[in-house]
Design a protein around this motif. Sequence first.
Motif, short mmCIF file in Angstrom:
data_model
loop_
_atom_site.label_atom_id
_atom_site.label_comp_id
_atom_site.label_asym_id
_atom_site.label_seq_id
_atom_site.Cartn_x
_atom_site.Cartn_y
_atom_site.Cartn_z
N SER A 562 0.83 -1.20 0.00
CA SER A 562 0.00 0.00 0.00
C SER A 562 0.87 1.25 0.00
O SER A 562 0.59 2.22 -0.73
CB SER A 562 -0.91 -0.01 1.22
OG SER A 562 -1.63 1.18 1.33
N CYS A 592 -6.41 -3.06 4.90
CA CYS A 592 -5.17 -2.75 4.18
C CYS A 592 -5.41 -2.66 2.68
O CYS A 592 -4.86 -1.79 1.98
CB CYS A 592 -4.12 -3.84 4.47
SG CYS A 592 -2.85 -3.31 5.62
N ASP A 595 -7.28 0.47 1.80
CA ASP A 595 -6.33 1.57 1.83
C ASP A 595 -5.46 1.55 0.58
O ASP A 595 -5.18 2.59 -0.02
CB ASP A 595 -5.46 1.46 3.09
CG ASP A 595 -4.51 2.64 3.24
OD1 ASP A 595 -5.00 3.79 3.27
OD2 ASP A 595 -3.30 2.41 3.33
N LEU A 596 -5.02 0.35 0.17
CA LEU A 596 -4.20 0.17 -1.03
C LEU A 596 -4.91 0.72 -2.27
O LEU A 596 -4.34 1.48 -3.06
CB LEU A 596 -3.90 -1.33 -1.20
CG LEU A 596 -3.19 -1.79 -2.47
CD1 LEU A 596 -1.72 -1.46 -2.40
CD2 LEU A 596 -3.36 -3.30 -2.66
#
Length: 731
Positions: A562, A592, A595-596
């Motif tokens: 990310s 995660c 968010d990536l």
Amino acid sequence: MATIFKTLSVLKNPVKSFVGFIEASVSILKFCTKQRLISEGGVLHAHFYKLGIASNRHVSVKLLIMYLDFRKSAEVDQLLKDYDGFDMIVHNCLISANVNWGNVDEARKVFDEMPERNEVSWTALISGYLKCGKVDESMWLFRRNPFQNVISWTAAICGLLSNGMHSKSMELFLEMLRSGVTPNVVTFVSIVRACAEMGDFELGIAVFGLAVKVGFADDVSVCNSLITFGLRLRRMEMAAEVFEGMGRRDVISWTAILGMYDEMGDLREARKVFDEMPERNEVSWSAMISRYSQQGYAEEAFELFRQMLENGINPNSSCLSSTINGLANIKALKPGKNVHAHVVKIGMANNVFVSSSLIDLYGSCGKTTDGRLVFDTVHDKNVVLWNTMISAYSLDGQLEEAKKLFDQIPVKSIGSWNSMVSGYSRNEQHDKVFEVFNDMILSGQNPDISTFSTVLCACANLASLAKGKDLHGKTFKLGFQHDVFVGTALVDMYAKSGDIENAKKVFNKMPEKNEVSWTAMIQGLAENGFAKQSLELFEVMESTTLIKPNELILLAILFACSHCGLVDKGLDYFNSMEVSYNVKPNERHYTCVVDLLSRSGRVCEAEALMMSMPCEPEVNAWAALLSGCKTYGEEEVAERTAGKIREVAEKKSGGYVLLSNVYAAAGKWPEVVKTRKLMKERGLKKSGGCSWIEVKNELNLFYSQDGSHMESNEIYGVLELLNSNMVIQIQ
């Protein structure tokens, strides 16, 4: 007592059935001695005296043995006065009694005063010296023993073995063979044990070959000793082969082979053997219950325990502890209380090991008051019991009670200090961790690996690099620098303190690395902005070790992808988690990936992923999506996300906090106040932010609107002065 007299009354006329009456009297005296019935034995003595048979040699000898066994010196002296002249049996009884009491010098005095001796006299004294560890004196007597038969040879061999002189016992066995004396079953059993102690497999097989030649191939005791020999030397196949070839087996045979499968961790085969056993003793029941408990099958362990009681077998302390520990692991309070009731019923409430398990049970179930009642009822408390009670308080967050009890311990062990240190660490009172650690050093108690791991964890949580480096130096001083747990804790401490270079140095010098070590280093690199190095290290771990990536390592890898902008690579790792690594993604992994995608502008994909999640999204996932919307101007997605955040806010305080932050970012301060007020009305609390600073090795903690610091007035005064100066500068 009534049963005893009823047995005697079967012989109506002692005069007509004198021999039978004497035999019955002797048998009953033996029974009283074995069953520890001294009061009943005294009554019988009076009865025999009244009948005029107390002076009968057979009866009087049994009376003497009984009184010697109970150490009734007055009665013994009276009986000895009644003997007229020398009696070899009486003197042998006195020798054996003194040997059992540990008075070997008194036994030698009786021996020396005997005008004549038999093989019992010599063997009893030789065994007595060996029992007291006086090997030279025993061997001096053995060489002068005129009655060197198989019993005396075997007694000497067993005595040497019990003193840890395995080679000497083997040498004496070979001398016995050269002298032409044929070993008996006890000899073979003892010498096979000596071979096991020496770890000499070939010699053990040779001894068994001799046993076969002598005619003991089918003897149960000899075969049992060979099974034990095989198990001790990890020759499982040989042990199983001996067991299968036995024509007759006893409960020891079955229990030994049950222990073999227990050692191998083959619970299914162990249970199969257990179910096939024609007879079970407390050892076999305990072995099976312990194994179920240790492998996490607490319900099965408890069911076996219940069956054991139904079969009339009384559990020993080990069995009770195993059962209770298993129930503690699953927090099964009700069945635990049932076991506690049985503990009290059979009089084991004062056993420190059982009581420690009960305290642990009540502590794990949040019932520390009940645990304290158990603690207070034990008269002779050992340090383990104190430590268990302290740990129970710590687990329940009652640290003041834990510290109060800790200060009362008569003698503190390393476990006592560790219980207190880990208690403060578990409750995130890291400043107290250092206080106890410093007190520990001042007391002269050296920390162990567990202490260092816990204190280094506190350093990591406080990012206290100076303290961490000081601890690192102490690990060298105490020789713990190569320990995998200490090394891992150091890597984690340096990484969380931002000193990634020292983290790498420690990691690279570790002679042994486990799954946690790799996790700490990979995660440390990722969180300190070295995402590419984190991914490279992950690839090294995959190619050079047998360690399988776990949830935390994969989380760190997704985090690294990310922050490196490696979207496709991150998605590849995420999509292959279950297939390649057998790890099911959890909420944090999804966060995660959201968010990536959000960071790279693929906001719609991030939203679609959140809608398809098999679990409820975390608050942080909504925050990541909202941040991506703001960065890339996705207003429609942002509105839907804000709506979802409001829904989350109805359930969790974290949602309200996020909603408040959203309003704050948009400059809608009335909405921020309204949201905070709503949180307060609904009884929701936000954990206060904490700052800290270390001055002269003293940690100073500060919370929002906190006035608990000793110098809070001066601190707030300086802050007001700074604020005034800043206002002036702006103007």
